[in-house]
Design a protein around this motif. Structure first.
Motif, PDB file in Angstrom:
ATOM      1  N   GLY A  28     -47.546  16.477 -14.671  1.00 53.35           N
ATOM      2  CA  GLY A  28     -47.634  17.912 -14.469  1.00 53.35           C
ATOM      3  C   GLY A  28     -48.381  18.200 -13.183  1.00 53.35           C
ATOM      4  O   GLY A  28     -49.360  17.533 -12.865  1.00 53.35           O
ATOM      5  N   VAL A  29     -47.922  19.205 -12.437  1.00 50.91           N
ATOM      6  CA  VAL A  29     -48.547  19.570 -11.175  1.00 50.91           C
ATOM      7  C   VAL A  29     -48.649  21.081 -11.098  1.00 50.91           C
ATOM      8  O   VAL A  29     -47.693  21.795 -11.397  1.00 50.91           O
ATOM      9  N   GLU A  30     -49.822  21.576 -10.691  1.00 49.75           N
ATOM     10  CA  GLU A  30     -50.045  22.989 -10.438  1.00 49.75           C
ATOM     11  C   GLU A  30     -49.786  23.223  -8.959  1.00 49.75           C
ATOM     12  O   GLU A  30     -50.407  22.588  -8.110  1.00 49.75           O
ATOM     13  N   LYS A  31     -48.862  24.118  -8.650  1.00 48.06           N
ATOM     14  CA  LYS A  31     -48.584  24.462  -7.259  1.00 48.06           C
ATOM     15  C   LYS A  31     -48.924  25.937  -7.067  1.00 48.06           C
ATOM     16  O   LYS A  31     -48.282  26.805  -7.656  1.00 48.06           O
ATOM     17  N   LEU A  32     -49.931  26.220  -6.250  1.00 52.45           N
ATOM     18  CA  LEU A  32     -50.364  27.589  -6.026  1.00 52.45           C
ATOM     19  C   LEU A  32     -49.328  28.358  -5.220  1.00 52.45           C
ATOM     20  O   LEU A  32     -48.753  27.830  -4.270  1.00 52.45           O
ATOM     21  N   VAL A  33     -49.106  29.608  -5.597  1.00 54.57           N
ATOM     22  CA  VAL A  33     -48.210  30.497  -4.860  1.00 54.57           C
ATOM     23  C   VAL A  33     -49.097  31.321  -3.933  1.00 54.57           C
ATOM     24  O   VAL A  33     -49.785  32.242  -4.362  1.00 54.57           O
ATOM     25  N   THR A  34     -49.125  30.960  -2.655  1.00 59.22           N
ATOM     26  CA  THR A  34     -50.038  31.580  -1.698  1.00 59.22           C
ATOM     27  C   THR A  34     -49.401  32.716  -0.916  1.00 59.22           C
ATOM     28  O   THR A  34     -50.073  33.370  -0.137  1.00 59.22           O
ATOM     29  N   SER A  35     -48.116  32.945  -1.108  1.00 57.97           N
ATOM     30  CA  SER A  35     -47.432  33.970  -0.333  1.00 57.97           C
ATOM     31  C   SER A  35     -46.330  34.600  -1.168  1.00 57.97           C
ATOM     32  O   SER A  35     -45.736  33.948  -2.033  1.00 57.97           O
ATOM     33  N   ARG A  50     -43.813  18.248  -5.799  1.00 56.10           N
ATOM     34  CA  ARG A  50     -44.928  17.308  -5.809  1.00 56.10           C
ATOM     35  C   ARG A  50     -44.743  16.224  -6.864  1.00 56.10           C
ATOM     36  O   ARG A  50     -45.610  15.403  -7.072  1.00 56.10           O
ATOM     37  N   ILE A  51     -43.602  16.229  -7.537  1.00 59.98           N
ATOM     38  CA  ILE A  51     -43.229  15.161  -8.457  1.00 59.98           C
ATOM     39  C   ILE A  51     -41.928  14.565  -7.936  1.00 59.98           C
ATOM     40  O   ILE A  51     -40.966  15.285  -7.690  1.00 59.98           O
ATOM     41  N   PHE A  52     -41.939  13.242  -7.759  1.00 60.93           N
ATOM     42  CA  PHE A  52     -40.810  12.579  -7.116  1.00 60.93           C
ATOM     43  C   PHE A  52     -40.266  11.444  -7.972  1.00 60.93           C
ATOM     44  O   PHE A  52     -41.008  10.807  -8.713  1.00 60.93           O
ATOM     45  N   ASN A  53     -38.980  11.186  -7.822  1.00 61.69           N
ATOM     46  CA  ASN A  53     -38.338  10.032  -8.433  1.00 61.69           C
ATOM     47  C   ASN A  53     -38.309   8.922  -7.377  1.00 61.69           C
ATOM     48  O   ASN A  53     -37.737   9.107  -6.312  1.00 61.69           O
ATOM     49  N   ILE A  54     -38.941   7.801  -7.700  1.00 59.54           N
ATOM     50  CA  ILE A  54     -39.000   6.686  -6.758  1.00 59.54           C
ATOM     51  C   ILE A  54     -37.841   5.721  -6.981  1.00 59.54           C
ATOM     52  O   ILE A  54     -37.183   5.286  -6.054  1.00 59.54           O
ATOM     53  N   ALA A  76     -46.348  11.484  -9.123  1.00 60.24           N
ATOM     54  CA  ALA A  76     -46.904  12.824  -8.933  1.00 60.24           C
ATOM     55  C   ALA A  76     -48.017  12.727  -7.905  1.00 60.24           C
ATOM     56  O   ALA A  76     -48.762  11.743  -7.885  1.00 60.24           O
ATOM     57  N   VAL A  77     -48.137  13.733  -7.034  1.00 63.75           N
ATOM     58  CA  VAL A  77     -49.128  13.687  -5.968  1.00 63.75           C
ATOM     59  C   VAL A  77     -49.954  14.963  -5.937  1.00 63.75           C
ATOM     60  O   VAL A  77     -49.494  16.037  -6.306  1.00 63.75           O
ATOM     61  N   ALA A  78     -51.194  14.811  -5.482  1.00 64.63           N
ATOM     62  CA  ALA A  78     -52.070  15.937  -5.187  1.00 64.63           C
ATOM     63  C   ALA A  78     -52.671  15.671  -3.821  1.00 64.63           C
ATOM     64  O   ALA A  78     -53.100  14.560  -3.528  1.00 64.63           O
ATOM     65  N   GLY A  79     -52.663  16.667  -2.976  1.00 68.68           N
ATOM     66  CA  GLY A  79     -53.199  16.507  -1.637  1.00 68.68           C
ATOM     67  C   GLY A  79     -52.254  17.075  -0.605  1.00 68.68           C
ATOM     68  O   GLY A  79     -51.454  17.970  -0.904  1.00 68.68           O
ATOM     69  N   LEU A  80     -52.327  16.546   0.592  1.00 65.50           N
ATOM     70  CA  LEU A  80     -51.501  17.047   1.688  1.00 65.50           C
ATOM     71  C   LEU A  80     -50.029  16.692   1.472  1.00 65.50           C
ATOM     72  O   LEU A  80     -49.687  15.527   1.239  1.00 65.50           O
ATOM     73  N   LEU A  81     -49.175  17.699   1.545  1.00 66.94           N
ATOM     74  CA  LEU A  81     -47.755  17.497   1.255  1.00 66.94           C
ATOM     75  C   LEU A  81     -47.089  16.564   2.266  1.00 66.94           C
ATOM     76  O   LEU A  81     -46.279  15.718   1.881  1.00 66.94           O
ATOM     77  N   ALA A  82     -47.417  16.682   3.534  1.00 63.45           N
ATOM     78  CA  ALA A  82     -46.820  15.794   4.544  1.00 63.45           C
ATOM     79  C   ALA A  82     -47.199  14.336   4.286  1.00 63.45           C
ATOM     80  O   ALA A  82     -46.359  13.437   4.408  1.00 63.45           O
ATOM     81  N   ASP A  83     -48.457  14.096   3.917  1.00 63.76           N
ATOM     82  CA  ASP A  83     -48.890  12.740   3.594  1.00 63.76           C
ATOM     83  C   ASP A  83     -48.179  12.215   2.357  1.00 63.76           C
ATOM     84  O   ASP A  83     -47.791  11.051   2.288  1.00 63.76           O
ATOM     85  N   SER A  84     -47.996  13.083   1.383  1.00 64.56           N
ATOM     86  CA  SER A  84     -47.334  12.644   0.149  1.00 64.56           C
ATOM     87  C   SER A  84     -45.878  12.264   0.415  1.00 64.56           C
ATOM     88  O   SER A  84     -45.373  11.305  -0.168  1.00 64.56           O
ATOM     89  N   ARG A  85     -45.229  12.977   1.299  1.00 61.58           N
ATOM     90  CA  ARG A  85     -43.842  12.632   1.636  1.00 61.58           C
ATOM     91  C   ARG A  85     -43.760  11.254   2.287  1.00 61.58           C
ATOM     92  O   ARG A  85     -42.815  10.497   2.048  1.00 61.58           O
TER      93      ARG A  85
END
Length: 184
Positions: free
Chosen positions: A17-24, A34-38, A45-54
């Motif tokens: 489970g991932v909480e994604k804030l709606v900032t706009s 933020r949840i990926f199939n490898i 599942a990742v938490a942190g900077l989205l570019a780094d997670s990709r």
């Protein structure tokens, strides 16, 4: 921006489970996953900077693909975790690259059952004997509890699971068929 990612291992699967804030107001629902199939049997599942997670997801997918090509079988989660954590660790050793600003939770379901690892120095807690249907409810509850509506913006809850999904899907389909018949 603080994000929450949760992974819980039960007796018959793993739920992310991932909480994604709606900032706009311009936020598009379902964007910036933020949840990926490898691989067929591995989720992340990742938490942190989205570019780094990709970048981490790309490395994990490449490792899984190379293992399948070389050995003709799916990569064990322990091996994948070792490879990805080694890659992340290497970025902390050299001044020419910056460390990744991301924590990852990897989960797998195979013949040996559910397995979960976290790539981060913080800890992780897990519940071993809960069925996957209860785990989904538990993860959603945790995300809603940690979300502070006074300080935080609206958020989108993203859920995924790795487990005996065929059995789970058939039971859900049968339940919906039974309720449809009762309504008629």
């Amino acid at each position: 921006m603080q994000l929450t990612a949760v992974g819980i291992r039960g007796k018959d699967g793993i739920v992310f489970g991932v909480e994604k804030l709606v900032t706009s107001k311009l936020y598009e629902a379902g964007a910036n996953k933020r949840i990926f199939n490898i691989d067929r049997h591995i989720g992340l599942a990742v938490a942190g900077l989205l570019a780094d997670s990709r970048q981490i997801v790309e490395v994990a997918r490449e490792e899984a693909s190379n293992y399948r090509f070389n050995y003709g079988t799916a990569i064990p989660l322990k091996h994948l975790t070792d490879r990805v954590s080694g890659y992340i660790h290497a970025h902390t050793l050299y001044s020419s690259v910056r460390p990744f600003g991301v924590s990852c939770i990897l989960g797998s379901y195979d013949d040996e059952g559910p397995v979960m690892y976290m790539i981060d120095p913080s800890g992780v807690s897990w519940m071993r004997d809960m069925p996957i249907t209860d785990l989904v409810k538990e993860v959603a509850k945790i995300i809603y509890i940690v979300h502070d509506e006074v300080k935080d913006k609206n958020f989108e809850l993203e859920l995924s699971w790795v487990g005996e999904t065929e059995k789970f899907a058939k039971e859900a389909l049968e339940e919906s068929d039974d309720s449809d018949e009762e309504e008629l």
